[in-house]
Design an enzyme around this catalytic site. Structure first.
Site, PDB file in Angstrom:
ATOM      1  N   TYR A  68       5.897 -11.195  -0.904  1.00 23.80           N
ATOM      2  CA  TYR A  68       5.107 -10.587  -1.975  1.00 23.80           C
ATOM      3  C   TYR A  68       5.729 -10.898  -3.337  1.00 23.80           C
ATOM      4  CZ  TYR A  68       2.873  -7.768   1.731  1.00 23.80           C
ATOM      5  OH  TYR A  68       2.208  -7.346   2.859  1.00 23.80           O
ATOM      6  N   HIS A 127       6.537 -11.127   9.790  1.00 30.46           N
ATOM      7  CA  HIS A 127       5.303 -10.965   9.010  1.00 30.46           C
ATOM      8  C   HIS A 127       4.080 -11.518   9.747  1.00 30.46           C
ATOM      9  CE1 HIS A 127       3.900 -10.570   4.568  1.00 30.46           C
ATOM     10  NE2 HIS A 127       2.913 -10.333   5.370  1.00 30.46           N
TER      11      HIS A 127
HETATM   12  P1  NAP Z   1      -6.279  -1.965   0.724  1.00 31.09           P
HETATM   13  O1  NAP Z   1      -5.130  -1.063   0.673  1.00 31.09           O
HETATM   14  O2  NAP Z   1      -7.328  -1.761   1.758  1.00 31.09           O
HETATM   15  O3  NAP Z   1      -7.014  -1.989  -0.671  1.00 31.09           O
HETATM   16  C1  NAP Z   1      -6.355  -2.068  -1.902  1.00 31.09           C
HETATM   17  C2  NAP Z   1      -7.423  -2.058  -2.967  1.00 31.09           C
HETATM   18  O4  NAP Z   1      -8.100  -0.802  -2.906  1.00 31.09           O
HETATM   19  C3  NAP Z   1      -6.904  -2.217  -4.367  1.00 31.09           C
HETATM   20  O5  NAP Z   1      -7.794  -3.063  -5.038  1.00 31.09           O
HETATM   21  C4  NAP Z   1      -6.964  -0.812  -4.937  1.00 31.09           C
HETATM   22  O6  NAP Z   1      -7.306  -0.836  -6.298  1.00 31.09           O
HETATM   23  C5  NAP Z   1      -8.093  -0.203  -4.168  1.00 31.09           C
HETATM   24  N1  NAP Z   1      -7.899   1.238  -3.985  1.00 31.09           N
HETATM   25  C6  NAP Z   1      -6.795   1.871  -3.576  1.00 31.09           C
HETATM   26  N2  NAP Z   1      -6.994   3.193  -3.502  1.00 31.09           N
HETATM   27  C7  NAP Z   1      -8.263   3.412  -3.888  1.00 31.09           C
HETATM   28  C8  NAP Z   1      -9.055   4.564  -4.028  1.00 31.09           C
HETATM   29  N3  NAP Z   1      -8.572   5.776  -3.723  1.00 31.09           N
HETATM   30  N4  NAP Z   1     -10.334   4.418  -4.467  1.00 31.09           N
HETATM   31  C9  NAP Z   1     -10.820   3.202  -4.768  1.00 31.09           C
HETATM   32  N5  NAP Z   1     -10.130   2.061  -4.643  1.00 31.09           N
HETATM   33  C10 NAP Z   1      -8.847   2.158  -4.205  1.00 31.09           C
HETATM   34  O7  NAP Z   1      -5.819  -3.492   0.897  1.00 31.09           O
HETATM   35  P2  NAP Z   1      -4.453  -4.288   0.968  1.00 31.09           P
HETATM   36  O8  NAP Z   1      -3.700  -4.233  -0.283  1.00 31.09           O
HETATM   37  O9  NAP Z   1      -4.823  -5.612   1.551  1.00 31.09           O
HETATM   38  O10 NAP Z   1      -3.636  -3.551   2.129  1.00 31.09           O
HETATM   39  C11 NAP Z   1      -2.682  -2.550   1.860  1.00 31.09           C
HETATM   40  C12 NAP Z   1      -1.272  -3.028   2.058  1.00 31.09           C
HETATM   41  O11 NAP Z   1      -1.077  -3.523   3.383  1.00 31.09           O
HETATM   42  C13 NAP Z   1      -0.846  -4.221   1.192  1.00 31.09           C
HETATM   43  O12 NAP Z   1      -0.591  -3.844  -0.134  1.00 31.09           O
HETATM   44  C14 NAP Z   1       0.358  -4.706   1.941  1.00 31.09           C
HETATM   45  O13 NAP Z   1       1.487  -3.888   1.671  1.00 31.09           O
HETATM   46  C15 NAP Z   1      -0.090  -4.530   3.381  1.00 31.09           C
HETATM   47  N6  NAP Z   1      -0.642  -5.771   3.975  1.00 31.09           N
HETATM   48  C16 NAP Z   1       0.048  -6.344   5.004  1.00 31.09           C
HETATM   49  C17 NAP Z   1      -0.421  -7.512   5.580  1.00 31.09           C
HETATM   50  C18 NAP Z   1       0.368  -8.121   6.709  1.00 31.09           C
HETATM   51  O14 NAP Z   1       0.097  -9.273   7.063  1.00 31.09           O
HETATM   52  N7  NAP Z   1       1.325  -7.426   7.269  1.00 31.09           N
HETATM   53  C19 NAP Z   1      -1.612  -8.109   5.147  1.00 31.09           C
HETATM   54  C20 NAP Z   1      -2.314  -7.486   4.114  1.00 31.09           C
HETATM   55  C21 NAP Z   1      -1.822  -6.308   3.556  1.00 31.09           C
HETATM   56  P3  NAP Z   1      -6.205  -0.501  -7.442  1.00 31.09           P
HETATM   57  O15 NAP Z   1      -5.118  -1.501  -7.230  1.00 31.09           O
HETATM   58  O16 NAP Z   1      -6.973  -0.647  -8.693  1.00 31.09           O
HETATM   59  O17 NAP Z   1      -5.750   0.911  -7.185  1.00 31.09           O
END
Ligand code: NAP
Length: 284
Positions: A68, A127
């Site tokens: 990241y 990962h």
């Molecule tokens: P997510 O958490 O499903 O969505 C994040 C998005 O949702 C951001 O654009 C955020 O906007 C928005 N959001 C957050 N809270 C909200 C709310 N209460 N109301 C409206 N919108 C909201 O997607 P993600 O970032 O892909 O997944 C979460 C985490 O999982 C990542 O950050 C990472 O740490 C991890 N991840 C791991 C892998 C892996 O391969 N292990 C892959 C993908 C993700 P704002 O930023 O404007 O708040």
């Protein structure tokens, strides 16, 4: 017809695998914090404040990775946690496929520790699996890191049940406690094989992209259910996940209002009736 055997997990502090350690049902994702594929140093103070706020709100499990922002997300997490007792936060980080050999895993973990500016990683994950990775060797390196006290617990990410089982077969001194995978009410793929396996073996599922990258915050059906509880669509999406045994969620939030909203997806549960209704509306 939805199953009659839904059993709700009411705990907001869940056991990590079968370790006895407790972790919050909702933690903080950090993809996009401090940059995505490259570091972006322009908003560091802001991100440190956001991570600290999330921890204060009860989301004291932080998910990051060496990949990241090419390590800068880890640096920001390291700075943010300085305001807390180290033992009161739980840090997950992950080794990228480029580093999947015995020696490289150990070096990668040491570099993550340096960026996080801490003496231990709470949970260290592979990962992504690759077809050519030497899984046995990697598991031995993970065990070495645990023996040295540099890592408390080990796990994987994006593994299916078969590969997870194979990884566990190479371990003799410790076990895998978690698998971080894509899981949301709109993507229930893991319920076919992986979730039943994890629940039977008591391995924690860490649900990433639990809001489908924000898309679920605008979902009409979730919003309609939420009105009954005075909760938002995003909160319903998260609550649906954490009502499941052995499942926690790690939404990423970039604003204080989103953080607060996500933290307030804990402390209550959807009714059995609403869970059944949602299961029918969003089939596996
Ligand atoms: P997510 O958490 O499903 O969505 C994040 C998005 O949702 C951001 O654009 C955020 O906007 C928005 N959001 C957050 N809270 C909200 C709310 N209460 N109301 C409206 N919108 C909201 O997607 P993600 O970032 O892909 O997944 C979460 C985490 O999982 C990542 O950050 C990472 O740490 C991890 N991840 C791991 C892998 C892996 O391969 N292990 C892959 C993908 C993700 P704002 O930023 O404007 O708040």
């Amino acid at each position: 017809m939805a199953s009659e055997t839904i059993s709700i997990d009411y705990d907001d502090l869940k056991e990590l695998g079968k370790t006895g350690a407790k972790i919050p049902a909702i933690g903080l994702g950090t993809w996009g914090i401090g940059g995505s594929f490259h570091p972006d140093y322009s908003r560091d103070e802001y991100w440190v404040k956001i991570i600290r706020k999330g921890i204060e709100l009860g989301m004291w499990l932080i998910d990051t990775a060496e990949m990241y922002a090419r390590g800068h997300a880890e640096e920001l997490v390291g700075r943010a946690i300085k305001a807390f007792d180290r033992d009161n936060v739980f840090i997950i980080t992950k080794v990228w496929p480029d580093n999947l050999s015995y020696e490289k895993v150990i070096k990668a973990a040491e570099k993550s520790l340096a960026r996080l500016d801490t003496s231990y990683i709470d949970l260290y994950l592979i990962h992504w699996p690759t077809p050519s990775m030497p899984l046995k060797e990697i598991m031995k390196a993970f065990e070495f890191l645990v023996e040295k006290g540099l890592v408390r617990y080990i796990g994987v990410s994006n593994f299916d049940a078969k590969l997870l089982d194979e990884a566990r077969s190479y371990l003799s001194k410790t076990d895998i406690v978690a698998n971080e995978v894509k899981y949301s009410i709109a993507d229930r793929t893991i319920e076919r094989d992986l979730l039943p396996y994890a629940q039977k073996e008591r391995i924690t599922i860490i649900a990433y992209s639990p809001l489908e990258k924000g898309r679920l915050a605008k979902d009409r059906i979730l919003a309609q259910i939420g009105r009954k509880y005075n909760k938002s669509a995003a909160q319903v999406a998260l609550n649906w996940l954490i009502s499941k045994h052995n499942v926690i969620a790690i939404p990423k939030a970039g604003t204080e209002s989103h953080l607060k909203e996500n933290a307030e997806a804990m402390g209550w549960r959807l009714s059995l009736e609403d869970l059944r209704y949602l299961d029918e509306k969003y089939p596996v």
